[in-house]
Motif scaffolding. Structure first.
Motif, PDB file in Angstrom:
ATOM      1  N   VAL A 262      42.039  16.494 -25.514  1.00 58.08           N
ATOM      2  CA  VAL A 262      41.128  17.391 -24.785  1.00 58.08           C
ATOM      3  C   VAL A 262      39.968  17.868 -25.652  1.00 58.08           C
ATOM      4  O   VAL A 262      39.056  18.538 -25.144  1.00 58.08           O
ATOM      5  CB  VAL A 262      41.877  18.611 -24.202  1.00 58.08           C
ATOM      6  CG1 VAL A 262      43.054  18.152 -23.350  1.00 58.08           C
ATOM      7  CG2 VAL A 262      42.330  19.563 -25.303  1.00 58.08           C
TER       8      VAL A 262
ATOM      9  N   PHE B 273      37.570  20.557 -23.440  1.00 58.17           N
ATOM     10  CA  PHE B 273      38.172  21.838 -23.067  1.00 58.17           C
ATOM     11  C   PHE B 273      37.779  22.898 -24.092  1.00 58.17           C
ATOM     12  O   PHE B 273      37.641  22.606 -25.282  1.00 58.17           O
ATOM     13  CB  PHE B 273      39.691  21.741 -23.035  1.00 58.17           C
ATOM     14  CG  PHE B 273      40.263  20.921 -21.906  1.00 58.17           C
ATOM     15  CD1 PHE B 273      39.469  20.106 -21.116  1.00 58.17           C
ATOM     16  CD2 PHE B 273      41.626  20.962 -21.646  1.00 58.17           C
ATOM     17  CE1 PHE B 273      39.997  19.358 -20.088  1.00 58.17           C
ATOM     18  CE2 PHE B 273      42.178  20.215 -20.621  1.00 58.17           C
ATOM     19  CZ  PHE B 273      41.364  19.407 -19.838  1.00 58.17           C
TER      20      PHE B 273
ATOM     21  N   MET C 179      37.631  23.721 -18.555  1.00 64.34           N
ATOM     22  CA  MET C 179      37.927  22.295 -18.600  1.00 64.34           C
ATOM     23  C   MET C 179      36.758  21.530 -17.983  1.00 64.34           C
ATOM     24  O   MET C 179      36.463  21.695 -16.790  1.00 64.34           O
ATOM     25  CB  MET C 179      39.218  22.003 -17.837  1.00 64.34           C
ATOM     26  CG  MET C 179      40.408  22.801 -18.343  1.00 64.34           C
ATOM     27  SD  MET C 179      41.960  22.333 -17.548  1.00 64.34           S
ATOM     28  CE  MET C 179      41.627  22.809 -15.869  1.00 64.34           C
TER      29      MET C 179
ATOM     30  N   ASP D  86      44.453  14.264 -16.890  1.00 62.76           N
ATOM     31  CA  ASP D  86      44.582  15.708 -17.101  1.00 62.76           C
ATOM     32  C   ASP D  86      45.414  16.372 -16.004  1.00 62.76           C
ATOM     33  O   ASP D  86      45.711  17.565 -16.095  1.00 62.76           O
ATOM     34  CB  ASP D  86      43.199  16.367 -17.137  1.00 62.76           C
ATOM     35  CG  ASP D  86      42.360  15.937 -18.319  1.00 62.76           C
ATOM     36  OD1 ASP D  86      41.147  15.714 -18.133  1.00 62.76           O
ATOM     37  OD2 ASP D  86      42.923  15.819 -19.433  1.00 62.76           O
TER      38      ASP D  86
END
Length: 125
Positions: free
Chosen positions: A64, A68, A83, A90
């Motif tokens: 991520v 993120f 996000m 995900d």
């Protein structure tokens, strides 16, 4: 009664964005490390990201990183997960957690003391 309550989950197309919130009640977590984890169907709960007590340090899973962003507002006793560029992989239930014994980054989920009930994130291709 101490509670962590996540919100902001939902369904989004690949490339889209969501912002998760985790509101704490019953006590303050302003001096505690907090984190986000996720669990996909049939898989173990995995680390997503963590933040130190004052937000000065953050750490992310490689999957991520760059997409993120974790943040916190101690005045509101709330943790966030922004996000972006979401991918189908995900898709999972996302959980926030608080560690009463640490104030810096905590990756190990077994060290966390309080957990939210989770919020579903679904990303379609």
């Amino acid at each position: 009664q101490v509670q962590l309550v996540e919100s902001g989950g939902g369904s989004v197309q690949a490339g889209g964005s969501l912002r998760l919130s985790c509101a704490a009640s019953g006590r303050t977590f302003s001096t505690n490390a907090m984190g986000w984890f996720r669990q996909a169907p049939g898989k173990e709960r995995d680390f997503v990201g963590a933040i130190s007590w004052n937000g000065g340090s953050t750490y992310y899973a490689d999957s991520v990183k760059g997409r993120f962003t974790i943040s916190r507002d101690n005045a509101k006793n709330t943790l966030y997960l922004q996000m972006n560029s979401l991918k189908p992989e995900d898709t999972a239930v996302y959980y926030c957690a608080a560690d009463l014994d640490d104030w810096e980054i905590v990756v190990d989920l077994t060290l966390y003391d309080y957990w939210g009930q989770g919020t579903q994130v679904t990303v379609s291709s």
